[in-house]
Design an enzyme around this catalytic site. Structure first.
Site, PDB file in Angstrom:
ATOM      1  N   GLU A 230       0.872  -1.166   0.000  1.00 51.67           N
ATOM      2  CA  GLU A 230       0.000   0.000   0.000  1.00 51.67           C
ATOM      3  C   GLU A 230       0.908   1.215   0.000  1.00 51.67           C
ATOM      4  O   GLU A 230       1.631   1.461   0.960  1.00 51.67           O
ATOM      5  CB  GLU A 230      -0.921   0.050   1.224  1.00 51.67           C
ATOM      6  CG  GLU A 230      -1.911   1.211   1.123  1.00 51.67           C
ATOM      7  CD  GLU A 230      -2.367   1.744   2.458  1.00 51.67           C
ATOM      8  OE1 GLU A 230      -2.471   2.984   2.587  1.00 51.67           O
ATOM      9  OE2 GLU A 230      -2.608   0.946   3.370  1.00 51.67           O
ATOM     10  N   CYS A 264      -3.137   7.838   5.135  1.00 51.38           N
ATOM     11  CA  CYS A 264      -3.029   7.082   3.888  1.00 51.38           C
ATOM     12  C   CYS A 264      -4.168   7.434   2.935  1.00 51.38           C
ATOM     13  O   CYS A 264      -3.959   7.579   1.727  1.00 51.38           O
ATOM     14  CB  CYS A 264      -3.045   5.578   4.174  1.00 51.38           C
ATOM     15  SG  CYS A 264      -1.666   5.013   5.193  1.00 51.38           S
TER      16      CYS A 264
END
Length: 460
Positions: A230, A264
């Site tokens: 990620e 994020c």
């Protein structure tokens, strides 16, 4: 001889914690011990593994009063927000609840002649490289399901949050998870790459920068070791003409600015229908002007310093370049802005996709707002990015949201919310955001491998 890792506190630039890295031979020995211990761990009953992991989670909760100020010192999040245990516990608890179903044998069929099924087999040793921005929640996304599935885990945490891995290991060991089954290690980049390249691990999960993800994949090249990543994000919000403007402002601006924008799935671009643009901007500015920038240890602080001076400088550079190119910066420099880690949150208008602030990941408290006239225009702009983690759509029309969502290149589509990770859904991305998926049933599938059984009962 190892190297020294220093966590530099953004509060005052002092060294908050230091640890020595393992040399390659010592690191190999740690991983070898984890591999040996995994065999006995994997044959323990599933419920026993679940109970031990959840006891470790609870032990972290008991440390929360110590963890909250520690996080403020290490990465700058204000103490008023109370740490991460709510999300940490929610994610681990959900993965515990779905473990039996997710890891159950897939029955293909049985009759008098054959029995056929597919088992989920743990990979073996899972290497977790966790980031600093939500250091507990991002780590538990993989640590909990990996352990529950029967893997051993080697955790390497970011230098900026140097003490998090130690805390997690201490809590899990105290709860009964064997020390060799869950290891926290301090490694430099060269040792990390060497271990991956020599197939020390059976699966690697990395959360961090695009460059870091590329380094992981280069190290694993030719080893056939699975790598889940990620990486970056440039998540958009789209406020449609029928949106609840007040709700959209509350959520999208918080999504852009909370944790000093170091999320994020933080909102980095907002597209607002022209009919709502003026009212949206006016109220958004009022929200940000109400923030209190300051020392994260003080209760009145609502936005703290960025985690590192160099992170703040990148955001300052993006803002300055945008203004030079014609963008308008609306928030006056706040008193606590020191030109270093303490950075004034900023809203930019008159921005274009020619500007870095609308293309590159900012990962800081800045958001550009653009006016759009149609869904088609908004979709084109939302997709004009190398990243694809989440997208937030604001409308009262569910079908319209679904239709627009189907056309957005992203890992998650939100309607009337943003910046939230639902552990029942797969956490995933596309394009340069990376590949693979965590949490949900799919998370378990990525932390195990399928093994087929084709058993013939009768040979005569």
């Amino acid at each position: 001889m190892g190297k020294t890792l220093n966590c530099i506190s953004p509060i005052n630039g002092s060294v908050y914690a230091s640890r020595e890295t393992l040399d390659l031979d010592a690191a190999r020995a740690e991983v070898a011990a984890a591999r040996t211990a995994q065999k006995a761990w994997a044959v323990r009953p599933l419920q026993e593994r679940i109970d031990l992991v959840m006891a470790g989670v609870a032990a972290i909760g008991e440390m929360n009063d110590e963890i909250v100020p520690e996080l403020a010192h290490m990465m700058g999040r204000p103490v008023r927000f109370g740490g991460e245990f709510g999300g940490f516990n929610e994610r681990a608890s959900h993965m515990a609840q779905i473990a039996a179903e997710s890891l159950a044998d897939i029955e293909v069929g049985e009759d008098a002649t054959f029995k056929r099924y597919i088992k989920r087999i743990p990979h073996g040793v899972v290497f977790v490289v966790a980031p600093w921005n939500y250091p507990y929640m991002t780590a538990i996304n993989t640590v909990a399901p990996a352990l529950i599935a029967g893997n051993s885990v080697v955790l390497k945490h970011a230098t900026q949050t140097l003490l998090v891995g130690e805390r997690m290991a201490k809590a899990f060991h105290a709860a009964g998870v064997p020390e060799d089954v869950f290891k926290n290690v301090f490694l430099d980049h060269d040792t990390t790459s060497a271990l991956i390249a020599e197939k020390a691990f059976d699966f690697v999960n990395f959360t961090g920068s695009v460059g870091g993800g590329q380094a992981m994949e280069r190290a694993a090249a030719g080893t056939f070791t699975g790598v889940g990543t990620e990486l970056g994000g440039k998540d958009p919000g789209y406020v449609m003409n029928d949106a609840d403007v007040d709700a959209a402002i509350d959520t999208l601006i918080d999504g852009a600015m909370f944790n000093s924008g170091q999320c994020c799935c933080g909102i980095e671009r907002i597209y607002v229908h022209e009919s709502l643009y003026d009212s949206f901007l006016e109220k958004a500015l009022a929200v940000v002007n109400g923030y209190k920038l300051g020392n994260p240890l003080e209760a009145e602080t609502t936005i703290g310093p960025m985690a590192n001076v160099r992170f703040a400088q990148e955001v300052r550079d993006q803002i300055a370049e945008a203004v030079e190119q014609g963008a308008v910066a609306h928030i006056a420099t706040m008193e606590a802005d020191d030109g270093g880690a303490y950075l004034t949150p900023q809203i930019l208008t008159n921005v274009t996709h020619e500007m870095r602030v609308m293309r590159d990941e900012s990962f800081g408290p800045v958001v550009g707002i653009m006016k759009v006239s149609s869904d088609e225009e908004a979709i084109k702009l939302m997709n004009d990015s190398e990243f694809g983690l989440t997208a937030s759509i604001w409308t009262k029309d569910l079908e319209r949201a679904q239709a627009v969502g189907d056309q957005i290149e992203t890992g998650t589509v939100f309607m009337n919310r943003a910046d939230y990770l639902d552990p029942a859904l797969c956490w995933t991305g596309c394009k340069n955001t990376g590949r693979g998926g965590g949490l949900s049933m799919i998370g378990y599938h990525n932390l195990t491998r399928p093994k087929s059984y084709h058993l013939k009962k009768v040979t005569g």
